[in-house]
Scaffold this motif. Structure first.
Motif, short mmCIF file in Angstrom:
data_model
loop_
_atom_site.label_atom_id
_atom_site.label_comp_id
_atom_site.label_asym_id
_atom_site.label_seq_id
_atom_site.Cartn_x
_atom_site.Cartn_y
_atom_site.Cartn_z
N LEU A 21 -8.52 -3.92 1.97
CA LEU A 21 -7.23 -3.25 1.96
C LEU A 21 -6.51 -3.41 3.29
O LEU A 21 -5.28 -3.61 3.34
CB LEU A 21 -7.42 -1.77 1.62
N ILE A 22 -7.26 -3.33 4.39
CA ILE A 22 -6.65 -3.52 5.71
C ILE A 22 -6.06 -4.92 5.83
O ILE A 22 -4.95 -5.11 6.34
CB ILE A 22 -7.67 -3.23 6.82
N GLU A 23 -6.79 -5.93 5.36
CA GLU A 23 -6.27 -7.29 5.40
C GLU A 23 -5.01 -7.42 4.54
O GLU A 23 -4.06 -8.11 4.92
CB GLU A 23 -7.35 -8.27 4.92
N SER A 69 -1.06 -8.30 5.77
CA SER A 69 -0.20 -9.33 5.17
C SER A 69 1.16 -8.76 4.77
O SER A 69 2.15 -9.49 4.73
CB SER A 69 -0.89 -9.95 3.95
N THR A 70 1.21 -7.45 4.49
CA THR A 70 2.48 -6.82 4.11
C THR A 70 3.19 -6.19 5.30
O THR A 70 4.28 -5.62 5.15
CB THR A 70 2.25 -5.73 3.04
N GLY A 71 2.55 -6.24 6.47
CA GLY A 71 3.14 -5.64 7.67
C GLY A 71 3.00 -4.14 7.73
O GLY A 71 3.69 -3.47 8.52
N GLU A 72 2.10 -3.56 6.95
CA GLU A 72 1.95 -2.10 6.90
C GLU A 72 0.84 -1.58 7.82
O GLU A 72 0.91 -0.44 8.29
CB GLU A 72 1.63 -1.67 5.46
N TRP A 73 -0.17 -2.38 8.07
CA TRP A 73 -1.32 -1.91 8.86
C TRP A 73 -0.88 -1.60 10.30
O TRP A 73 -0.17 -2.38 10.93
CB TRP A 73 -2.43 -2.95 8.86
N GLY A 74 -1.29 -0.47 10.78
CA GLY A 74 -0.92 -0.05 12.13
C GLY A 74 0.38 0.70 12.21
O GLY A 74 0.82 1.06 13.30
N PHE A 99 0.82 -1.21 0.00
CA PHE A 99 0.00 0.00 0.00
C PHE A 99 0.85 1.26 0.00
O PHE A 99 0.58 2.21 -0.76
CB PHE A 99 -0.93 0.00 1.22
N PHE A 100 1.88 1.33 0.86
CA PHE A 100 2.68 2.54 0.95
C PHE A 100 3.33 2.90 -0.37
O PHE A 100 3.48 4.07 -0.71
CB PHE A 100 3.75 2.40 2.04
#
Length: 538
Positions: A382-384, A388-393, A95-96
């Motif tokens: 998108l949050i899920e 999975s990519t370690g980006e959420w939070g 996402f980033f």
């Protein structure tokens, strides 16, 4: 995850993250703070053209940016539509990475001012009038070279000064008139080189006094004796002023210091806390409740990890440079939004995710419009994906910041060298001036009116600087000598007078009780716990 430091997540912390709907952080509080601060440039300015109108203006972005940069008048106008840059989510990529591509397409606000009059040489300011290089100011008039000064008039070189007038080189002063070279004053007037006074008038080199007048070094004098001594000091002479400043630092060191400077607050830890309750590890806050890890924040409720966030932020996390954000997380320079995540420069909107520059919108992701049902489904997906990519939070990575680390406030509080920084900006040589060196007159009374036309050289950094005409008038009216240091160097000098935003375990200098304080145990000052401090001043 970053520095390998152990940190505590309490049950209350876990409950907060659950209520906000985000994952528990993988970085310690300090690393989270540094990462946010690496996105804010307070005082590195460039002369450039607006990418839309061609108008020349002062910006915190250099001319060679890869993204378009607009003058505030153009950015806030209806002459462009940020929705034109919307893009689809690609669930095969981080996402980033996608957000950064959007960031490099959407026009950016060249300098962050709003509702200001004749104050284009300011930054992160609102409702200022006739101000110059005022940073994070609000409702000020005729103020120059200040930081986080609010609702004040005719104040110069001040940091964290509120509702005050005619103050100079002062820090953490409230409701003061003519506070000169002073720290921690409240409801004081005509006080010079003083520390920790309340309700005092006409005091000189005084510390820890309450409701006193005509005092020098905490000793009582008559009005005539006091005025004669003040005149004798000759503040208008630079040579004399340097000696007085040196003595002032000794006076501060000999004063009694509080473990934590709080005012009308309950169950709080940190420093410079006013009218707050249940706020932990927070610094320079006012009117906040049930919060943690706040830095330069006003009126927050149920918030964690905020920097420079004002106007009643509520139930929010990881924000910087925001106004009135509610139920939101991981946002920058966004105002009056709710239920928004990973936004930048968005205003008066709700239910946004990963958007940049939107105004009065809802149900958008990456600047693309969706129906309410589509938005909710895509947001969950998108949050899920981000989990999975370690980006959420996690907040935006520093590598995507449009600023070099050395241009940001992170460098001020947590300085790094070029090799250690994730991103760095090589600035042009600022010491290239080879013209005649102007010899500043020792006495302010001898300074000519046209000195503002001269190029001066900072006695510390060697950097060329100038004084503006209204600044010269201020020094003359106050009767203090012209500075021999640039505005940036004076700002650094005030940083050196302030304590670090770190809490140390140490003992009370009087009772020996264990305390938390921003004064480390190695420092020479007398530091009292709250009980002993209150007994001392009373």
């Amino acid at each position: 995850k970053n520095c390998n430091t152990n940190y505590e997540l309490t049950e209350a912390d876990k409950k907060f993250y659950q209520e906000v709907g985000i994952s528990e952080p993988a970085h310690c509080p300090q690393c989270r703070n540094i990462r946010r601060m690496s996105w804010r440039n307070d005082r590195s300015f460039y002369n450039r053209k607006c990418s839309l109108s061609g108008k020349q203006f002062i910006s915190f972005y250099p001319p060679e940016t890869e993204f378009p940069v607009y003058h505030p008048d153009e950015w806030y106008s209806d002459g462009w539509d940020p929705m034109d840059f919307g893009q689809e989510i690609d669930f095969t990529r981080p996402f980033f990475e996608q957000w950064n591509e959007l960031k490099n397409k959407v026009p950016r606000l060249g300098i962050d001012i709003i509702n200001c009059e004749n104050s284009y040489y300011c930054n992160y300011c609102g409702d200022d009038k006739d101000c110059y290089l005022d940073i994070a100011g609000e409702g000020n008039e005729d103020c120059y070279y200040d930081l986080f000064t609010k609702y004040s008039k005719d104040c110069v070189d001040c940091t964290f000064v509120y509702n005050s007038e005619l103050c100079y080189e002062s820090i953490n002063c409230y409701d003061c008139y003519r506070a000169v070279f002073s720290i921690y004053l409240e409801n004081c007037s005509d006080c010079y080189f003083s520390y920790d006074l309340k309700g005092c008038k006409d005091c000189l080199f005084c510390t820890n006094l309450r409701q006193k007048q005509y005092c020098i070094m905490n000793k009582q004098y008559s009005k005539e004796e006091y005025e004669a001594k003040l005149k004798e000091l000759n503040l208008g002479s630079y040579k004399s002023l340097q000696a007085l400043k040196s003595h002032w630092k000794q006076v501060i060191e000999q004063a009694v210091h509080r473990d934590m400077y709080t005012l009308n607050s309950e169950n709080c830890t940190g420093n410079n806390i006013k009218n707050s309750k249940n706020c932990m590890s927070s610094f320079n806050i006012g009117n906040c409740e049930d919060c943690k890890y706040l830095y330069d924040v006003l009126e927050a409720k149920d918030c964690y990890d905020l920097n420079y966030s004002l106007y009643h932020p509520e139930k929010s996390c990881e924000l910087i440079s925001t106004l009135s954000m509610k139920f939101s997380a991981f946002c920058m320079a966004s105002h009056y939004c709710s239920d928004s995540f990973y936004t930048d420069l968005c205003n008066y909107s709700e239910n946004l995710f990963g958007c940049i520059g939107l105004k009065r919108k809802k149900f958008c992701i990456l600047n693309k419009q969706y129906s309410e049902d589509e938005y909710k489904a895509l947001k969950s997906k998108l949050i899920e994906h981000m989990k999975s990519t370690g980006e959420w939070g996690e907040f935006f990575p520093s590598q995507y910041s449009p600023f070099g680390y050395n241009e940001t406030v992170a460098q001020e509080y947590y300085p790094l060298n070029k090799e250690a920084a994730e991103k760095w900006t090589d600035k042009a040589d600022e010491n290239h001036y080879q013209g005649p060196k102007y010899q500043i007159e020792d006495s302010i009374s001898d300074a000519p009116e046209d000195i503002s036309k001269q190029i001066l050289i900072c006695e510390v950094s060697g950097k060329p600087y100038k004084v503006i005409p209204q600044e010269v008038r201020f020094y003359k009216s106050l009767g203090v000598a012209l500075p021999r240091r640039s505005a940036d160097q004076r700002h650094k000098d005030r940083i050196d007078l302030r304590n670090p935003r770190v809490l140390f375990e140490r003992t009370c200098s009087k009772s020996g009780e264990k305390i938390l304080s921003t004064y480390s145990s190695e420092r020479p000052e007398k530091v009292y716990c709250e009980k002993d401090y209150l007994e001392f001043i009373n």
